[in-house]
Design an enzyme around this catalytic site. Structure first.
Site, PDB file in Angstrom:
ATOM      1  N   PRO A   1       0.825  -1.211   0.000  1.00 45.71           N
ATOM      2  CA  PRO A   1       0.000   0.000   0.000  1.00 45.71           C
ATOM      3  C   PRO A   1       0.859   1.261   0.000  1.00 45.71           C
ATOM      4  O   PRO A   1       1.931   1.303   0.617  1.00 45.71           O
ATOM      5  CB  PRO A   1      -0.796  -0.092   1.298  1.00 45.71           C
ATOM      6  CG  PRO A   1      -0.678  -1.496   1.745  1.00 45.71           C
ATOM      7  CD  PRO A   1       0.607  -2.016   1.199  1.00 45.71           C
ATOM      8  N   PHE A   2       0.359   2.270  -0.693  1.00 46.22           N
ATOM      9  CA  PHE A   2       1.008   3.575  -0.745  1.00 46.22           C
ATOM     10  C   PHE A   2      -0.081   4.610  -0.498  1.00 46.22           C
ATOM     11  O   PHE A   2      -1.055   4.684  -1.250  1.00 46.22           O
ATOM     12  CB  PHE A   2       1.652   3.792  -2.117  1.00 46.22           C
ATOM     13  CG  PHE A   2       2.234   5.163  -2.293  1.00 46.22           C
ATOM     14  CD1 PHE A   2       3.535   5.427  -1.927  1.00 46.22           C
ATOM     15  CD2 PHE A   2       1.467   6.195  -2.820  1.00 46.22           C
ATOM     16  CE1 PHE A   2       4.078   6.701  -2.089  1.00 46.22           C
ATOM     17  CE2 PHE A   2       1.991   7.468  -2.989  1.00 46.22           C
ATOM     18  CZ  PHE A   2       3.295   7.713  -2.617  1.00 46.22           C
TER      19      PHE A   2
END
Length: 70
Positions: free
Chosen positions: A2-3
């Site tokens: 995830p970013f």
């Protein structure tokens, strides 16, 4: 992996280092809890945007804040 990219106003209203730590930890923990993501591979970026570079309804945030004080 995830970013998450968080954008906040900078300058006088910029979050403190402690607040940034809390934001990063809180978002990381949320992704762990809700999506079962690995915190070791979860990236959180905080961008501070100057108020004159952030506009809403054709006005900068600086202008809007000044109008709100009137």
């Amino acid at each position: 992996m995830p970013f998450v990219n968080v954008k906040v106003t900078g300058g006088n209203e910029a979050p403190t280092i402690e607040q940034k730590k809390q934001i990063i930890d809180g978002i990381t923990q949320l992704l762990v809890t809700v999506l079962n993501k690995n915190p070791a591979t979860t990236m959180v970026i905080i961008d501070e945007v100057e108020m004159d570079n952030w506009g809403v309804a054709g006005k900068t945030t600086t202008e809007r804040r000044l109008e709100a004080k009137k």
